[in-house]
Design a protein around this motif. Structure first.
Motif, PDB file in Angstrom:
ATOM      1  N   GLY A 374      94.043  42.335  59.281  1.00  0.00           N
ATOM      2  CA  GLY A 374      92.776  41.671  59.501  1.00  0.00           C
ATOM      3  C   GLY A 374      92.974  40.289  60.080  1.00  0.00           C
ATOM      4  N   CYS A 375      92.402  39.284  59.421  1.00  0.00           N
ATOM      5  CA  CYS A 375      92.528  37.888  59.853  1.00  0.00           C
ATOM      6  C   CYS A 375      93.546  37.143  59.012  1.00  0.00           C
ATOM      7  N   MET A 376      94.653  37.801  58.697  1.00  0.00           N
ATOM      8  CA  MET A 376      95.760  37.185  57.965  1.00  0.00           C
ATOM      9  C   MET A 376      97.058  37.567  58.666  1.00  0.00           C
ATOM     10  N   PHE A 377      97.736  36.584  59.253  1.00  0.00           N
ATOM     11  CA  PHE A 377      98.972  36.875  59.971  1.00  0.00           C
ATOM     12  C   PHE A 377     100.054  35.876  59.595  1.00  0.00           C
ATOM     13  N   GLY A 378     101.280  36.377  59.572  1.00  0.00           N
ATOM     14  CA  GLY A 378     102.430  35.527  59.328  1.00  0.00           C
ATOM     15  C   GLY A 378     103.516  35.788  60.355  1.00  0.00           C
ATOM     16  N   VAL A 379     104.161  34.720  60.789  1.00  0.00           N
ATOM     17  CA  VAL A 379     105.310  34.811  61.702  1.00  0.00           C
ATOM     18  C   VAL A 379     106.493  34.203  60.958  1.00  0.00           C
ATOM     19  N   GLU A 380     107.422  35.040  60.540  1.00  0.00           N
ATOM     20  CA  GLU A 380     108.568  34.555  59.763  1.00  0.00           C
ATOM     21  C   GLU A 380     109.638  34.040  60.720  1.00  0.00           C
ATOM     22  N   LEU A 381     109.995  32.768  60.558  1.00  0.00           N
ATOM     23  CA  LEU A 381     110.950  32.114  61.445  1.00  0.00           C
ATOM     24  C   LEU A 381     112.320  32.068  60.781  1.00  0.00           C
ATOM     25  N   VAL A 382     113.336  32.410  61.563  1.00  0.00           N
ATOM     26  CA  VAL A 382     114.700  32.530  61.048  1.00  0.00           C
ATOM     27  C   VAL A 382     115.667  31.828  61.994  1.00  0.00           C
ATOM     28  N   HIS A 383     116.869  31.583  61.510  1.00  0.00           N
ATOM     29  CA  HIS A 383     117.931  31.133  62.398  1.00  0.00           C
ATOM     30  C   HIS A 383     118.368  32.328  63.250  1.00  0.00           C
ATOM     31  N   PRO A 384     118.484  32.145  64.549  1.00  0.00           N
ATOM     32  CA  PRO A 384     118.759  33.272  65.445  1.00  0.00           C
ATOM     33  C   PRO A 384     119.938  34.124  64.983  1.00  0.00           C
ATOM     34  N   GLY A 385     119.721  35.440  65.042  1.00  0.00           N
ATOM     35  CA  GLY A 385     120.762  36.386  64.683  1.00  0.00           C
ATOM     36  C   GLY A 385     120.915  36.613  63.197  1.00  0.00           C
ATOM     37  N   THR A 386     120.051  36.000  62.381  1.00  0.00           N
ATOM     38  CA  THR A 386     120.132  36.142  60.931  1.00  0.00           C
ATOM     39  C   THR A 386     118.732  36.367  60.369  1.00  0.00           C
TER      40      THR A 386
END
Length: 447
Positions: A374-386
């Motif tokens: 719906g109107c709930m979104f998350g973008v999980e940010l990580v250190h590249p390659g992990t």
């Protein structure tokens, strides 16, 4: 898109640097008169808004992907809400329902009985805030069961009062230095598909939770299990299929009250009246707040009549709970959701977000996962390659977004999830524009 009457053009328009001169002037006043404990994500001071756009004191038009953390679900300053509140304010602003009652309170409770899951008699109590609703749900469950122990899921956020802080997972910043906290509050494992062992099913995650309850608490000692069907502050964590079904069965088998905390995800935000509906589970108690009254303070506990009525008269209540103006606004919100088919609009927003941002994990090394409902979104940010959380990246993205006229939110136990809680009336064009701004920040983080 719903044909809401907007008083501000639905477009991003930057006329000064952000924060602008008037915002900076107000911020100096803030430093002199407001506790630093009331921290702010963006030092941009707002004057008015409409739909999905906020207008600051310098005249900048800003895309709001936060909605005051999920409150203005139907959009800012909807004329129908303003009219309902104004009409009620001209008639009666307060009497206190537990002294001399009034009809609005009854009508809100009647509607909550209709829209919450479950085909059985339901009763409600109205209070001021989400944390207060959770506190009352704890009291009700303890009174009904005669048990003291309360369990909440890892990564949960249930509020900032002393009791609800004890139910909140992460120590910083909400709990640091604030104890001691009440006893008999336990945090139990949840289903977090991005961070669980690869291939773990919802049923397997539920059995892990149940084993923890049995070995660390004891099922016969547990009064209630509190769950957020979609964890907002935890990082838009959506458990794997089958997780809540098994936990609900376990609670029923052991006389445990199953409580769905829908303070952030409820009232049409997830593409259903309540997000627990996506799991096909009927909770014993359900808490509502945030989007229920279009920006006016109101919250509720709704549930099985025999559980809600376990408390003696006078055992729950409060001076301002179910205030006449707030309940008038809530009734207008309920009407708008149905008349404007806003649940379908939330589903439209979900499709638009996935169409525009769903491939970010394959495009940007710093993005581990994009998830939402719906109107709930998350973008999980990580250190590249992990899968290592990357809070520094989150800070950089938020700084870029806010300085370019897009309000976004932080989330996650490691401060590494970019959270979006837009209004259901946000246009596809605004979603595209906001995504472009955020992509600029993500591109700058590429190795």
């Amino acid at each position: 898109m719903a044909s809401a009457p907007f008083t501000v053009s639905q477009e991003r328009k930057i006329v000064t640097e952000l924060p602008g001169p008037k915002s900076r002037e107000l911020h100096e006043l803030r430093r002199r008169v407001v506790s630093r404990g009331a921290g702010t994500l963006a030092d941009i001071y707002m004057d008015h808004g409409s739909g999905a756009i906020l207008v600051d004191v310098d005249g900048n038009q800003i895309i709001d992907l936060g909605c005051g953390i999920g409150v203005t679900t139907i959009g800012h300053a909807h004329p129908a809400i303003a009219a309902a509140a104004a009409e009620q304010a001209g008639k009666l602003t307060h009497t206190l329902f537990t002294v001399t009652p009034y009809e609005n309170y009854l009508r809100v409770a009647e509607k909550l009985a209709e829209i919450t899951p479950g085909d059985f008699e339901k009763h409600s109590i109205l209070v001021n805030s989400g944390a207060e609703a959770v506190e009352n749900a704890v009291k009700i469950a303890r009174k009904f069961t005669g048990r003291r122990a309360i369990a909440a899921l890892d990564h949960a956020f249930h509020g900032r009062t002393n009791l609800t802080m004890a139910m909140t997972y992460r120590p910083w910043p909400e709990r640091a230095g604030m104890g001691p906290f009440p006893g008999e509050i336990y945090s139990v494992p949840t289903s977090y598909p991005f961070r669980d062992p690869e291939g773990m099913t919802g049923l397997e995650a539920a059995e892990r939770t149940i084993d923890y309850i049995n070995t660390h608490i004891g099922a016969t000692e547990l009064a209630a299990l509190f769950v957020e069907p979609i964890q907002g502050d935890g990082g838009i964590v959506i458990p794997a299929d089958g997780f809540f079904q098994r936990l609900s069965e376990f609670c029923t088998e052991n006389g445990i009250v199953f409580v769905a905390d829908e303070i952030q995800a409820g009232i049409a935000r997830s593409g259903a009246w309540y997000s627990i509906e996506h799991s096909g589970v009927v909770p014993d108690l359900i808490t509502s707040a945030k989007g229920i009254a279009g920006g006016f303070p109101l919250a509720a506990v709704t549930g099985r009549a025999e559980i809600m009525d376990a408390v003696q008269p006078g055992g729950i209540g409060g001076t301002f709970g179910g205030n006449p103006v707030s309940t008038a606004a809530a009734l207008a919100v309920f009407r708008l959701i149905e008349e404007e088919n806003l649940i379908a609009e939330a589903q439209r927003v979900e499709k638009a977000f996935f169409a525009r941002m769903g491939d970010w994990a394959s495009k940007y090394a710093v993005v581990g996962e994009v998830r939402g409902k719906g109107c709930m979104f998350g973008v999980e940010l990580v250190h590249p390659g992990t899968r290592t959380p990357n809070p520094e990246a989150l800070s950089a993205v938020i700084k870029h977004a806010t300085s370019n006229g897009v309000i976004v939110l932080d989330a996650g136990s490691w401060d590494s999830v970019l959270r979006f809680l837009p209004s259901v009336v946000i246009s596809d064009e605004l979603i595209d524009d906001a995504a472009t701004v955020i992509e600029e920040a993500l591109q700058a983080l590429e190795p």
